[in-house]
Enzyme design. Structure first.
Site, PDB file in Angstrom:
ATOM      1  N   SER A 106      23.385  79.730  57.090  1.00  0.00           N
ATOM      2  CA  SER A 106      23.639  79.045  58.357  1.00  0.00           C
ATOM      3  C   SER A 106      23.408  80.004  59.543  1.00  0.00           C
ATOM      4  O   SER A 106      22.306  80.513  59.715  1.00  0.00           O
ATOM      5  CB  SER A 106      25.060  78.464  58.339  1.00  0.00           C
ATOM      6  OG  SER A 106      25.280  77.640  59.448  1.00  0.00           O
ATOM      7  N   ASP A 160      21.670  68.080  54.840  1.00  0.00           N
ATOM      8  CA  ASP A 160      22.429  68.941  55.757  1.00  0.00           C
ATOM      9  C   ASP A 160      22.680  68.207  57.078  1.00  0.00           C
ATOM     10  O   ASP A 160      21.751  67.806  57.767  1.00  0.00           O
ATOM     11  CB  ASP A 160      21.622  70.232  56.016  1.00  0.00           C
ATOM     12  CG  ASP A 160      22.472  71.333  56.620  1.00  0.00           C
ATOM     13  OD1 ASP A 160      23.404  71.032  57.381  1.00  0.00           O
ATOM     14  OD2 ASP A 160      22.180  72.511  56.341  1.00  0.00           O
ATOM     15  N   HIS A 192      25.396  71.012  53.830  1.00  0.00           N
ATOM     16  CA  HIS A 192      25.410  72.329  54.473  1.00  0.00           C
ATOM     17  C   HIS A 192      26.222  73.297  53.615  1.00  0.00           C
ATOM     18  O   HIS A 192      27.337  73.684  53.961  1.00  0.00           O
ATOM     19  CB  HIS A 192      25.987  72.208  55.880  1.00  0.00           C
ATOM     20  CG  HIS A 192      25.745  73.427  56.716  1.00  0.00           C
ATOM     21  ND1 HIS A 192      24.479  73.825  57.087  1.00  0.00           N
ATOM     22  CD2 HIS A 192      26.594  74.353  57.239  1.00  0.00           C
ATOM     23  CE1 HIS A 192      24.563  74.931  57.823  1.00  0.00           C
ATOM     24  NE2 HIS A 192      25.831  75.269  57.906  1.00  0.00           N
TER      25      HIS A 192
END
Length: 217
Positions: A106, A160, A192
Site C-alpha cells: 500500500s 481492492d 486491499h
C-alpha cells in the site's frame, strides 16, 4: 552464500513489527539466511484521515486512491531519503546492491517504487503490493539510468477498494515511459491485503533475481 537483504515497508497506520510474519511465509532454503528489516514509519498527521496522527511514511491527500488522485510529491521525496539511508548502510556493509530487495504494501508500496526509481544503483528488485505511483511523470527525467534497470514486480487485488485496481494498472504506462521493466500480477477476489499466493510468487521472484557471491560457493 551471498548476503541477501530484504527491506519491508508497511502500509499507512501499520507498523514494522506487525509485518514480521511475512518472513515466516518464505520457506526456501536459498533465503533462510536473508537479512530482513521491518522499520516503522514515523508518526505524522495524515490529510486523508482528517489530519489524524498515525504512522505514515508521507502525507496522503485522499483515499480511496484512484487514477488522478492528488499526491504530495514533496513529502514522498522526503521519505525516500530515509529509505536510501537504509540501503546505503546495507551496501556499505558489503551487500551486493543486486541482492537488495525492497518490498512494500500500500503506502509502503508507493514508497518502494519511489525509492527504487530514485536510487543511484541497480538493485535486485522492487516489489509493490497494492501500491500506487506517488509522483507525476515529470519526475521521470530524474530517474538515474542505473535505477531504471531495477526490475519491478507489481501485485494488485482486483477487488481492492482502498487503492483501486485501475490505479495499480496506471503504473504500467508510467513505467513503460520511464523504460523500467515491470511484471504485473492481478489477483482476482483479493481486496486491499496480502495473500499467501502473492507471497509465494514474491519469494520465487526474489530467488530468480538473487546474485550468487563472486566466489563459487
Amino acid at each position: 552464500m551471498a548476503r541477501i537483504f530484504i527491506l519491508w515497508l508497511h502500509g499507512l497506520g501499520d507498523s514494522g513489527p506487525a509485518n514480521e510474519f511475512t518472513q515466516t511465509q518464505f520457506k526456501s532454503a536459498d533465503l533462510k539466511n536473508a537479512v530482513w528489516l521491518f522499520p516503522s514509519a514515523p508518526f505524522n498527521p495524515v490529510t486523508c484521515n482528517n489530519g489524524a496522527v498515525m504512522r505514515s511514511w508521507f502525507d496522503v491527500p485522499e483515499l480511496p486512491f484512484k487514477v488522478g488522485s492528488r499526491i504530495d510529491e514533496s513529502s514522498v521525496l522526503e521519505a525516500v531519503k530515509s529509505v536510501h539511508a537504509i540501503i546505503d548502510q546495507e551496501i556499505a556493509q558489503g551487500t551486493n546492491p543486486e541482492n537488495v530487495f525492497i518490498c512494500g504494501l500500500s503506502q509502503g508500496g508507493a514508497l518502494t517504487l519511489a525509492s527504487v526509481l530514485l536510487y543511484p544503483k541497480t538493485l535486485g528488485g522492487g516489489a509493490v503490493l497494492s501500491g500506487w505511483v506517488p509522483f507525476s511523470s515529470s519526475i521521470i527525467s530524474q530517474f538515474p539510468e542505473e535505477a531504471k534497470k531495477t526490475p519491478i514486480l507489481w501485485s494488485h487485488g482486483i477487488d481492492d477498494k482502498t487503492v483501486l485496481f485501475e490505479a495499480g494498472q496506471a503504473a504500467l504506462p508510467f513505467l513503460q515511459q520511464a523504460g523500467v521493466t515491470c511484471e504485473f500480477k492481478a489477483y482476482p477476489d483479493l481486496g486491499h491485503s496480502i495473500s499467501n499466493q502473492e507471497l509465494q510468487y514474491l519469494e520465487s521472484w526474489i530467488k530468480q533475481r538473487m546474485q550468487s557471491s563472486s566466489s563459487s560457493s
